[in-house]
Enzyme design. Structure first.
Site, short mmCIF file in Angstrom:
data_model
loop_
_atom_site.label_atom_id
_atom_site.label_comp_id
_atom_site.label_asym_id
_atom_site.label_seq_id
_atom_site.Cartn_x
_atom_site.Cartn_y
_atom_site.Cartn_z
CD GLU A 191 -1.73 -2.43 1.34
OE1 GLU A 191 -0.60 -2.68 1.80
OE2 GLU A 191 -2.57 -3.33 1.08
CG HIS A 220 -11.61 -6.84 6.56
ND1 HIS A 220 -10.70 -7.41 7.43
CD2 HIS A 220 -11.09 -7.02 5.33
CE1 HIS A 220 -9.70 -7.92 6.73
NE2 HIS A 220 -9.92 -7.69 5.46
#
Ligand code: TPP
Ligand code: MG
Lengths: 335, 334
Positions: free
Chosen positions: B67, B136
């Site tokens: 990322e 999440h």
């Protein structure tokens, strides 16, 4: 790469030798002057000096073209100067004056120049490496024959971003030159105390990036190695990694009492001072006289004094401009 | 608001986004999409499905799980003249790239004294509601909204999903597009097909006199449902969709509350230090003398998101809570 003709070790002539020596002297004198000015509180904030490591920035950037890009760390004064920023605009930046290369908004750690394609000045360790990959990728995607050189310290090699970036660069074969300035310390932590594998070039090599280790105290060796690497990159061979073994003679920053190393170690490295190193080399070959050295040194000192004068006489940006440059100014969208 | 003669069509939020990507990629060679599984997988939320076949591997670029690496590389490409769209799957994972966004993308223009702008678009899904557990289900868009130098947009409607991308790409500075994962399948009438829309004005979706429901993202629809329910109770609610969390269009919601005198703020994030606090305080600063009742907030419960469905729903803003809060402000004794 062994089947490719290597760039020949340049036969150094007087002019070339003097040029490289002069560049190193410019950086050395600027850095020494910065230390004085810091003591006088003219320069504030963090100040990281490059004294001892000059051969790396000089040797590398000398091997690049003007439209190649350079990204530096917070120890980047020398790189900025080599990339063509004037000593005046650099010094004014350190003073925080609006005439500075970043209008006084960056300071010592954030020198920038769009015109010279000097992309900073990055003070988060490792954070300049992914944008180095991206700049190179942009050139590749747009079919431009340019190289992006990104500098990093040995400390940054422990960061995740280093590893992510090596993988991306190798995967996408971007025209990036990674220049690792291994000065054997990350602040006060010695290399063998922060790296499981202290031969840093091996880490880049493990990602499939051609890598080498070079004496970073020898400007000719640095320059030669960089020319070879740049040639390979321009041939479309993808990224290249060079680990330069070097040493900083001064403290990490102006706040560092240097408890972590012996004076004797520093003295030993000073025997390999890159400026002395090159001067001796040139003198031995009758390419440099004492007078010539003094003249080069005087030019460097004069340039820096003028820069200090320029910075002294510079202006403070009006406080009314505080909130400028948070977003781009678009003349079409006056709000 | 909608010109009647314009043909409207029903599309999903996902299709609207995909169309927007397609058009941007066709319109400008500098545009490319990069992120984990945007290519052959078709995008985690299938937004980019089919695009790699049309535009190739260079412009629909699958990345490794890096990322920070690929967001930072995206910044580099933006500096190098490209117009990257970086998809970081979800806001949950985007925190691994936070340093690049906060310390590089958002600062370069300022630190360079105006020399280096960073025209990058970063897209990510946000939000809970699918029983994915604590790691999440985050809604952290307010973290990005905290950062000067960024623009943060939260398209809720298919029009905004369709139109905001191009506007973001035309913006010279970094824009974060936050898409609630619960919206991708949602259908809506597309009325601005092919046109870009502004990304800095809030919109009054439903006008009312008694109370302002101020929200963004998926909770827009909960607020609209709440407004319907309130109407049955004789309460006329106004619904404001912020559309962007930075810059915050304070004028629109302040004006709304000056008119109604009451505000319920519905925020998908945690209450403490959330965007709702910023909205509420703005009202205190700018609409204090128009307030007829305290300001109410409906936020996510202050817990890591639990897995079990009933617990998850209990932790999220719900229509009934919005209705009850509004009711309390308007007619506390009913
Ligand atoms: C991400 C991050 N962590 C910590 C620091 C604080 N810090 C500044 S310089 C430095 C050491 C870096 O060493 P190295 O990369 O070898 O560069 P050098 O200073 O030797 O040139 C540290 C820990 C920082 N700036 N950024
Ligand atoms: Mg070091």
């Amino acid at each position: 790469m062994s089947d490719k003709p290597a760039v020949r070790m340049e036969k150094i002539d007087r002019e070339r030798g003097h040029h490289l020596l002069h560049q190193m002297l410019r950086i050395r004198r600027m850095e020494e002057r910065c230390a004085d000015l810091y003591a006088q509180t003219k320069i504030r904030g963090f100040l990281h000096l490059y004294i001892g490591e000059e051969a790396v920035a000089v040797g590398v950037i000398d091997a690049l073209d003007d439209d190649d890009a350079v990204l530096g760390t917070y120890r980047e004064h020398g790189h900025a100067l080599m990339k063509g920023l004037s000593a005046k605009e650099i010094m004014a930046e350190m003073y925080g004056k609006v005439e500075g290369c970043s209008r006084g908004r960056g300071g010592s750690m954030h020198l920038f120049s769009k015109e010279r394609r000097f992309f900073g000045g990055h003070a988060i360790v490792g954070a300049g490496i992914p944008p180095t990959v991206g700049l190179a990728l942009a050139d590749k995607m747009q079919g431009r024959d340019r190289v992006t050189a990104g500098f990093m310290g040995d400390g940054s090699v422990a960061e995740g971003e280093f590893h992510e970036s090596m993988n991306l660069a190798a995967l996408w074969k971007v025209p990036a030159l990674f220049c690792c300035e291994n000065n054997f310390y990350a602040m006060g932590t010695a290399l063998d105390r922060h790296q499981s594998q202290p031969d840093l070039h091996l880490k880049a090599a493990s990602y499939g990036i051609p890598s080498m280790q070079v004496d970073g105290m020898d400007v000719l060796a640095v320059n030669h190695a960089t020319r070879r690497a740049v040639e390979a990159i321009r041939n479309g061979e993808g990224p290249y990694f060079i680990e330069f073994l070097t040493y900083r003679f001064r403290a990490h920053s102006m706040f560092d009492p240097e408890l972590y190393r012996d004076k004797s170690e520093v003295e030993k490295w000073k025997e390999r001072d890159p400026i002395k190193n090159l001067s001796t080399y040139l003198r031995k070959r009758d390419l440099l006289t004492d007078d010539e050295y003094d003249e080069l040194d005087k030019r460097a000192r004069d340039e820096i004094e003028e820069a200090v004068k320029f910075a002294e006489e510079g202006n403070w940006e009006p406080v009314e401009e505080l909130e400028r440059f948070v977003y781009s100014e678009r003349p079409d969208q006056e709000s | 608001m909608t010109p009647p003669e314009q043909s409207s069509k029903t599309v999903t939020y996902r299709e609207a986004l995909r169309e927007a990507h397609k058009e941007a990629l066709q319109r400008d060679d500098r545009v490319f999409l990069m992120g984990e599984d945007v290519g052959y997988y078709g995008g985690t939320f299938a937004v980019s499905k089919g695009l790699i076949e049309e535009f190739g591997e260079e412009r629909i670029r699958d990345t490794p799980l890096s990322e920070s690496g690929f967001v930072g590389a995206g910044i580099g490409t933006a500096l190098g003249g490209m117009r990257p769209i970086i998809e970081v799957m979800t806001v949950n994972f985007s925190m691994l790239a936070m340093d690049q966004v906060l310390n590089t993308a958002a600062t370069l223009l300022h630190m360079s004294g105006g020399q280096f702008n960073v025209p990058i678009v970063i897209r990510m899904a946000t939000g809970a509601g699918r029983q994915l557990g604590a790691q999440h289900s985050l809604s952290l868009e307010n973290w990005y909204a905290h950062i000067p130098g960024l623009k943060v947009v939260t398209p809720a409607t298919v029009d905004d999903a369709r139109g905001m991308l191009w506007t973001a790409l035309e913006d010279p500075d970094p824009v974060v597009i936050v898409e609630h994962a619960g919206l991708y399948n949602r259908e809506g009438e597309l009325t601005v097909d092919g046109e870009s829309v502004d990304i800095d004005r809030a919109r009054v979706h439903r006008s009312g006199e008694d109370v302002s429901l101020i929200t963004y993202g998926i909770n827009l629809f909960k607020c609209l449902d709440a407004a319907d329910a309130l109407k049955e109770r004789g309460i006329d609610a106004e619904v404001v969709d912020l559309r962007a969390l930075r810059p915050l269009d304070r004028e629109t919601f302040v004006d709304s509350v000056r008119k109604t005198g009451r505000a319920v703020i519905v925020d998908d994030g945690w209450k403490t230090g959330g965007i709702g606090a910023e909205l509420g305080m703005t009202l205190v600063e700018e609409a204090f003398y128009s307030l007829d009742a305290p300001i109410a907030r409906v936020c996510r419960a202050e817990v890591p998101m639990p897995y079990a469905a009933h617990m998850e729903q209990a932790a999220l803003p719900q229509v009934e809570q919005i209705v009850d809060s509004a009711q309390m402000l308007v007619k506390p004794n009913v």
